[in-house]
Design a protein around this motif. Structure first.
Motif, PDB file in Angstrom:
ATOM      1  N   LEU A  73      84.258 -36.546  51.192  1.00  0.00           N
ATOM      2  CA  LEU A  73      85.158 -35.414  51.382  1.00  0.00           C
ATOM      3  C   LEU A  73      86.529 -35.819  50.868  1.00  0.00           C
ATOM      4  O   LEU A  73      86.945 -36.969  51.027  1.00  0.00           O
ATOM      5  CB  LEU A  73      85.256 -35.036  52.863  1.00  0.00           C
ATOM      6  CG  LEU A  73      83.948 -34.877  53.633  1.00  0.00           C
ATOM      7  CD1 LEU A  73      84.251 -34.540  55.097  1.00  0.00           C
ATOM      8  CD2 LEU A  73      83.075 -33.809  53.000  1.00  0.00           C
ATOM      9  N   VAL A  74      87.217 -34.900  50.240  1.00  0.00           N
ATOM     10  CA  VAL A  74      88.597 -35.164  49.816  1.00  0.00           C
ATOM     11  C   VAL A  74      89.505 -34.072  50.374  1.00  0.00           C
ATOM     12  O   VAL A  74      89.182 -32.879  50.310  1.00  0.00           O
ATOM     13  CB  VAL A  74      88.733 -35.245  48.283  1.00  0.00           C
ATOM     14  CG1 VAL A  74      88.144 -36.544  47.760  1.00  0.00           C
ATOM     15  CG2 VAL A  74      88.083 -34.059  47.584  1.00  0.00           C
ATOM     16  N   VAL A  75      90.634 -34.508  50.946  1.00  0.00           N
ATOM     17  CA  VAL A  75      91.608 -33.582  51.530  1.00  0.00           C
ATOM     18  C   VAL A  75      93.008 -34.086  51.216  1.00  0.00           C
ATOM     19  O   VAL A  75      93.208 -35.285  50.978  1.00  0.00           O
ATOM     20  CB  VAL A  75      91.436 -33.467  53.068  1.00  0.00           C
ATOM     21  CG1 VAL A  75      90.090 -32.856  53.430  1.00  0.00           C
ATOM     22  CG2 VAL A  75      91.599 -34.832  53.722  1.00  0.00           C
ATOM     23  N   PRO A  76      94.012 -33.194  51.242  1.00  0.00           N
ATOM     24  CA  PRO A  76      95.394 -33.652  51.100  1.00  0.00           C
ATOM     25  C   PRO A  76      95.781 -34.545  52.281  1.00  0.00           C
ATOM     26  O   PRO A  76      95.160 -34.487  53.350  1.00  0.00           O
ATOM     27  CB  PRO A  76      96.191 -32.340  51.099  1.00  0.00           C
ATOM     28  CG  PRO A  76      95.205 -31.285  50.678  1.00  0.00           C
ATOM     29  CD  PRO A  76      93.895 -31.725  51.267  1.00  0.00           C
ATOM     30  N   LYS A  77      96.797 -35.364  52.113  1.00  0.00           N
ATOM     31  CA  LYS A  77      97.188 -36.318  53.157  1.00  0.00           C
ATOM     32  C   LYS A  77      97.643 -35.649  54.450  1.00  0.00           C
ATOM     33  O   LYS A  77      97.571 -36.247  55.524  1.00  0.00           O
ATOM     34  CB  LYS A  77      98.286 -37.234  52.628  1.00  0.00           C
ATOM     35  CG  LYS A  77      97.784 -38.226  51.585  1.00  0.00           C
ATOM     36  CD  LYS A  77      98.872 -39.184  51.147  1.00  0.00           C
ATOM     37  CE  LYS A  77      98.326 -40.231  50.178  1.00  0.00           C
ATOM     38  NZ  LYS A  77      99.353 -41.197  49.737  1.00  0.00           N
TER      39      LYS A  77
ATOM     40  N   ALA B  31      92.479 -35.529  57.771  1.00  0.00           N
ATOM     41  CA  ALA B  31      92.846 -36.708  56.979  1.00  0.00           C
ATOM     42  C   ALA B  31      92.716 -38.019  57.754  1.00  0.00           C
ATOM     43  O   ALA B  31      92.405 -39.061  57.176  1.00  0.00           O
ATOM     44  CB  ALA B  31      94.266 -36.554  56.438  1.00  0.00           C
ATOM     45  N   ASN B  32      92.945 -37.989  59.060  1.00  0.00           N
ATOM     46  CA  ASN B  32      92.898 -39.213  59.860  1.00  0.00           C
ATOM     47  C   ASN B  32      91.596 -39.377  60.647  1.00  0.00           C
ATOM     48  O   ASN B  32      91.489 -40.273  61.490  1.00  0.00           O
ATOM     49  CB  ASN B  32      94.080 -39.244  60.832  1.00  0.00           C
ATOM     50  CG  ASN B  32      95.412 -39.314  60.096  1.00  0.00           C
ATOM     51  OD1 ASN B  32      95.549 -40.054  59.122  1.00  0.00           O
ATOM     52  ND2 ASN B  32      96.391 -38.527  60.548  1.00  0.00           N
ATOM     53  N   SER B  33      90.616 -38.530  60.332  1.00  0.00           N
ATOM     54  CA  SER B  33      89.342 -38.603  61.048  1.00  0.00           C
ATOM     55  C   SER B  33      88.548 -39.831  60.605  1.00  0.00           C
ATOM     56  O   SER B  33      88.464 -40.124  59.407  1.00  0.00           O
ATOM     57  CB  SER B  33      88.506 -37.345  60.786  1.00  0.00           C
ATOM     58  OG  SER B  33      89.189 -36.185  61.215  1.00  0.00           O
TER      59      SER B  33
ATOM     60  N   CYS C  99      90.209 -39.807  50.904  1.00  0.00           N
ATOM     61  CA  CYS C  99      88.757 -39.774  50.709  1.00  0.00           C
ATOM     62  C   CYS C  99      88.058 -40.168  52.008  1.00  0.00           C
ATOM     63  O   CYS C  99      88.336 -41.226  52.578  1.00  0.00           O
ATOM     64  CB  CYS C  99      88.361 -40.723  49.579  1.00  0.00           C
ATOM     65  SG  CYS C  99      86.595 -40.730  49.206  1.00  0.00           S
ATOM     66  N   LEU C 100      87.148 -39.315  52.482  1.00  0.00           N
ATOM     67  CA  LEU C 100      86.423 -39.542  53.727  1.00  0.00           C
ATOM     68  C   LEU C 100      84.925 -39.637  53.438  1.00  0.00           C
ATOM     69  O   LEU C 100      84.366 -38.792  52.734  1.00  0.00           O
ATOM     70  CB  LEU C 100      86.680 -38.392  54.707  1.00  0.00           C
ATOM     71  CG  LEU C 100      88.153 -38.118  55.049  1.00  0.00           C
ATOM     72  CD1 LEU C 100      88.279 -36.779  55.783  1.00  0.00           C
ATOM     73  CD2 LEU C 100      88.724 -39.245  55.896  1.00  0.00           C
ATOM     74  N   ASP C 101      84.293 -40.653  53.987  1.00  0.00           N
ATOM     75  CA  ASP C 101      82.862 -40.845  53.771  1.00  0.00           C
ATOM     76  C   ASP C 101      82.061 -39.687  54.359  1.00  0.00           C
ATOM     77  O   ASP C 101      82.303 -39.252  55.491  1.00  0.00           O
ATOM     78  CB  ASP C 101      82.426 -42.160  54.419  1.00  0.00           C
ATOM     79  CG  ASP C 101      80.933 -42.396  54.280  1.00  0.00           C
ATOM     80  OD1 ASP C 101      80.397 -42.108  53.189  1.00  0.00           O
ATOM     81  OD2 ASP C 101      80.308 -42.849  55.255  1.00  0.00           O
ATOM     82  N   ALA C 102      81.108 -39.193  53.562  1.00  0.00           N
ATOM     83  CA  ALA C 102      80.243 -38.106  54.047  1.00  0.00           C
ATOM     84  C   ALA C 102      78.778 -38.481  53.920  1.00  0.00           C
ATOM     85  O   ALA C 102      77.903 -37.617  54.008  1.00  0.00           O
ATOM     86  CB  ALA C 102      80.529 -36.822  53.264  1.00  0.00           C
TER      87      ALA C 102
END
Length: 324
Positions: A170-174, A179-181, A258-261
């Protein structure tokens, strides 16, 4: 019956029965093509194309059978040329690839760079498209090989070999709430607007299946075939991007988190395929092994010698495929 006549009817069918466009692509005249098609039909005693005045309107039932055989003949002719070129100069030729944007942009550059350095006299062509377009380009002999992920139903005419597994991120703005999950849940993701690939590209169906299994419906607000376009619209605040993990570049995408999915969605497998019965040049074997090290020449030849899909699948173990 002339080989040129078979090529003309094949190309006319590929150009949606537009004789003018066919003539332009073959650098010949429209009347010349029309005349040769008529001569072939007179010789065969049947019409390949139905007509309305001077315009071709559709392929006849007899034409469907004739075109299928013509395509097979033209592919054999191309294989003969490839075989001759292999003995004339094994390091000179062409390699045309059909693939998606994600593969062309993120998986292929290093492979092509190394291949190009080794074979400077091999001309490379990379065509981008949907899985259906990719399969058609290879089946029609326009390109040599396909590199794609999903929609296996489109590739039944090709010999497909697994190359690697890949996951999603997953990609999100800062400043995004996620974003901090540390570990995003599918329920959290379902509550967000989603930006991802068009259905049919890079495993979109896997996303739908994951949500459906938990009776959730994803709120997909924007889709694209190009990962860079997806990231652009994530930056504009359209929603949470779901992309192939390999497509996140820490140095270029440092404005995104970038968040691992990988725990949310099953992995996908990228395949590489050639037409059944295609003659493979020596440098083609080299390219395959550069892209997927386990695709040695010996193994690829065993795959082509296998009688059916199930026999080919027995030659590979999913666990041996690298994860990207």
């Amino acid at each position: 019956m002339k080989l040129q006549q078979l090529r003309y009817i094949w190309e006319v069918a590929r150009h949606d029965l537009n004789v003018s466009a066919t003539a332009a692509s073959l650098y010949t005249s429209q009347p010349g093509i029309s005349k040769q098609i008529r001569l072939l039909e007179d010789e065969l005693g049947v019409e390949v194309f139905s007509r309305s005045g001077k315009h071709l309107t559709e392929v006849t039932p007899a034409g469907e059978v004739i075109l299928e055989t013509a395509g097979e003949i033209l592919q054999k002719v191309e294989s003969i040329k490839q075989a001759a070129e292999e003995f004339a100069n094994e390091r000179r030729g062409r390699l045309a690839i059909a693939t998606t944007h994600t593969q062309a942009r993120y998986a292929l550059p290093k492979v092509i760079m190394g291949f190009r350095n080794e074979y400077p006299e091999v001309t490379l062509h990379v065509n981008q498209g949907s899985p259906a377009q990719i399969a058609e380009l290879v089946s029609d002999g326009v390109v040599d090989c396909a590199i794609a992920t999903e929609a296996e139903e489109h590739f039944s005419d090709l010999v497909m070999m697994p190359c690697y597994r890949w996951t999603r991120s997953l990609v999100v703005p800062k400043d995004h709430p996620l974003a901090n999950s540390e570990r995003v849940t599918l329920q959290q993701l379902a509550a967000e607007p989603i930006v991802t690939y068009v259905f049919g590209f890079t495993g979109h169906s896997v996303l739908d299946e994951a949500f459906a299994q938990q009776n959730l419906k994803p709120n997909v607000v924007f889709t694209a075939t190009d990962t860079d376009v997806i990231k652009t619209y994530v930056r504009l605040g359209f929603g949470v991007g779901i992309i192939a993990s390999m497509a996140y570049e820490a140095d270029r995408d440092d404005d995104l988190v970038c968040l691992d999915a990988s725990h949310l969605f099953d992995t996908n497998i990228t395949y590489l395929g050639f037409r059944k019965g295609a003659f493979l040049r020596g440098y083609m074997f080299d390219f395959m092994q550069r892209f997927a090290p386990h695709l040695t020449r010996e193994r690829v030849e065993s795959v082509f010698a296998a009688g059916n899909k199930s026999e080919r699948e027995e030659l590979f173990s999913v666990s041996e495929l690298p994860l990207k």
